[in-house]
Every structure is written in C-alpha cells, then in structure tokens.
Design an enzyme around this catalytic site. Structure first.
Site, PDB file in Angstrom:
ATOM      1  N   ASP A  23       0.704  -1.357  -0.117  1.00  0.00           N
ATOM      2  CA  ASP A  23       0.106  -0.058   0.057  1.00  0.00           C
ATOM      3  C   ASP A  23       0.804   1.338   0.003  1.00  0.00           C
ATOM      4  O   ASP A  23       0.536   2.205   0.835  1.00  0.00           O
ATOM      5  CB  ASP A  23      -0.917   0.103   1.209  1.00  0.00           C
ATOM      6  N   HIS A  73     -10.443   7.084   2.080  1.00  0.00           N
ATOM      7  CA  HIS A  73      -9.023   7.048   1.489  1.00  0.00           C
ATOM      8  C   HIS A  73      -9.254   5.993   0.303  1.00  0.00           C
ATOM      9  O   HIS A  73      -9.889   5.179   0.065  1.00  0.00           O
ATOM     10  CB  HIS A  73      -8.067   6.765   2.577  1.00  0.00           C
ATOM     11  N   ASP A 108      -4.787  -0.742  -1.526  1.00  0.00           N
ATOM     12  CA  ASP A 108      -6.115  -0.528  -0.832  1.00  0.00           C
ATOM     13  C   ASP A 108      -6.840   0.068  -1.861  1.00  0.00           C
ATOM     14  O   ASP A 108      -6.658   1.258  -2.669  1.00  0.00           O
ATOM     15  CB  ASP A 108      -5.859   0.503   0.322  1.00  0.00           C
ATOM     16  N   LYS A 119      -6.993  -5.096  -2.869  1.00  0.00           N
ATOM     17  CA  LYS A 119      -7.913  -5.547  -1.869  1.00  0.00           C
ATOM     18  C   LYS A 119      -8.472  -4.494  -1.202  1.00  0.00           C
ATOM     19  O   LYS A 119      -8.571  -3.200  -1.671  1.00  0.00           O
ATOM     20  CB  LYS A 119      -6.725  -5.949  -0.669  1.00  0.00           C
ATOM     21  N   CYS A 142      -2.055  -2.345   7.752  1.00  0.00           N
ATOM     22  CA  CYS A 142      -1.965  -3.437   6.521  1.00  0.00           C
ATOM     23  C   CYS A 142      -0.598  -4.203   6.755  1.00  0.00           C
ATOM     24  O   CYS A 142      -0.627  -5.275   6.269  1.00  0.00           O
ATOM     25  CB  CYS A 142      -2.245  -2.665   5.239  1.00  0.00           C
ATOM     26  N   HIS A 202     -10.695   1.054  -2.477  1.00  0.00           N
ATOM     27  CA  HIS A 202     -11.972   0.896  -1.829  1.00  0.00           C
ATOM     28  C   HIS A 202     -13.030   1.603  -2.725  1.00  0.00           C
ATOM     29  O   HIS A 202     -12.985   2.503  -3.478  1.00  0.00           O
ATOM     30  CB  HIS A 202     -12.186   1.975  -0.575  1.00  0.00           C
TER      31      HIS A 202
HETATM   32  C1  VGL Z   1      -4.372   0.941   5.646  1.00  0.00           C
HETATM   33  C2  VGL Z   1      -5.984   2.228   7.277  1.00  0.00           C
HETATM   34  C3  VGL Z   1      -6.993   1.824   6.356  1.00  0.00           C
HETATM   35  C4  VGL Z   1      -3.344   0.412   5.257  1.00  0.00           C
HETATM   36  C5  VGL Z   1      -5.711   0.765   4.803  1.00  0.00           C
HETATM   37  O1  VGL Z   1      -2.907   0.241   4.376  1.00  0.00           O
HETATM   38  O2  VGL Z   1      -2.222   0.357   6.404  1.00  0.00           O
HETATM   39  N1  VGL Z   1      -4.746   1.560   6.513  1.00  0.00           N
HETATM   40  N2  VGL Z   1      -6.797   1.039   5.227  1.00  0.00           N
HETATM   41 ZN    ZN Z   2      -8.447   1.203   3.661  1.00  0.00          ZN
END
Ligand code: VGL
Ligand code: ZN
Length: 189
Positions: free
Chosen positions: A18, A79, A60, A104, A143, A62
């Site tokens: 990420d 985010h 990530d 993901k 993550c 979403h």
């Molecule tokens: C993450 C918070 C929300 C990460 C992903 O990639 O660490 N943190 N979504």
């Molecule tokens: Zn996230």
C-alpha cells in the site's frame, strides 16, 4: 539475537504494501514520513530485479461508501477510493512492469487489511515455491501488521524491512513490531 540469512535469495519475494498517495504526506490518511519508505523500497525493488526475484505490490482500493469510512460506521476518513489520485502508487515508487499488483479492500461489507485476505496470494506464492517474504510499506500498524501476521499463519518466513515501513501512530509502530516478532517475524534493520 536470532540468526537468519540476510541476503535476498532464491525462494524469496518482495511484498510492497500500500505505498499509495493517500498514505503519504498530503494524502487523505497520511502517515507521518510515509513517503520516506519509497527510496528504501526502490533499492529493494532494484535488488529484486537484479536477482530476478518476484515483486508484489498491494493497493488498498475501496469503492465509494466503503464500510471502513467514518461516514459508514468505520474508523477512517475516506481514502484510496478506486481510480482516484489518492489510490495511485506514490509517483516515485519504481515498480517494474513485471511487478504483480494485488488489489484489496474492494468489498463493500468488510475491510481487508491483510494483502492475503481473500486474495489468493498465499496459495499463489506457495505454488511458486516462495518460502520467505521481505515486507515493507504502509502502514506498519495496520496493513503491514495484518499482512505479516497472516503470512506467519501461512508459515512463510517473514523479514520486515524496518526502514521501509512507517506507522499511523508512533506508539502503534512499537506495538506492531512487538506483535510481529511474537508471531515469529524478523525485523530487519
Ligand atoms: C490502511 C488504514 C485503512 C493501510 C488501509 O494500508 O495500512 N490503513 N486502510
Ligand atoms: Zn483502507
């Protein structure tokens, strides 16, 4: 101090978690100095290239109205919304064309902090004969932590590249490292 082979060798893979704009300074869920992981990871990517070792980069990703967003009962600001600038990899991250992207967090109804959660990645790596994972990225206490713990459950040897990860909260980083070590991961300085 535990002994382990510290060279990046056959049977190893690099997992970049990420490293996206929203987790870097100026992003929607910025991690302090999150972008500092980029030059470190670039060196590991170059090393992987030189040795022809596999490179995976997760993102990530979403949907709008994701369950992890505050407005939908979650804990995070919106985010990494699909196809936005915030969801793109940091522009200085030098991913080779052959890097495999793992997406993901696409389910509306669940968060998927681990890169292994419902992605099939663990079995894919096992089939390729990968035994050990070098891991870094963002965020260390979210993550990266979830991914490392899952990797240990799947019996991979895990090397967390300490300089290549940063936590959302400094105290969270300390706790995360403790949990990762308790699970048998090595923290590589
Ligand atoms: C993450 C918070 C929300 C990460 C992903 O990639 O660490 N943190 N979504
Ligand atoms: Zn996230």
């Amino acid at each position: 101090m535990k002994e382990y082979n510290t060279s990046f060798t056959h049977g190893d893979a690099l997992i970049v978690v990420d490293v996206q704009n929203d987790f870097c300074p100026g992003g929607a869920l910025a991690v302090e100095n999150g972008d500092a992981v980029v030059p470190v990871l670039n060196r590991w990517i170059a090393d992987a290239e030189k040795n022809n070792l596999p490179v995976y980069a997760s993102r990530d990703w979403h949907p709008l109205e994701h369950i992890s967003f505050k407005e939908n009962g979650g804990v995070w600001p919106p985010h990494c919304v699909q196809d936005t600038d915030g969801a793109r990899f940091h522009p200085d991250l030098e991913l080779p064309d052959r890097a495999v992207i793992v997406t993901k967090g696409v389910r509306f109804d669940q968060d998927q902090n681990s890169v292994f959660d419902q992605t099939g990645l663990a079995m894919h790596l096992q089939k390729k004969g990968i035994k050990r994972l070098w891991m870094g990225g963002l965020a260390e206490d979210v993550c990266v932590l979830a991914s490392v713990l899952y990797a240990r459950k799947e019996d991979f040897d895990v090397m967390v590249i300490k300089d290549a990860t940063r936590p959302v909260e400094a105290s969270g980083g300390e706790k995360a490292r403790q949990k990762m070590q308790e699970a048998g991961a090595n923290i590589a300085e």
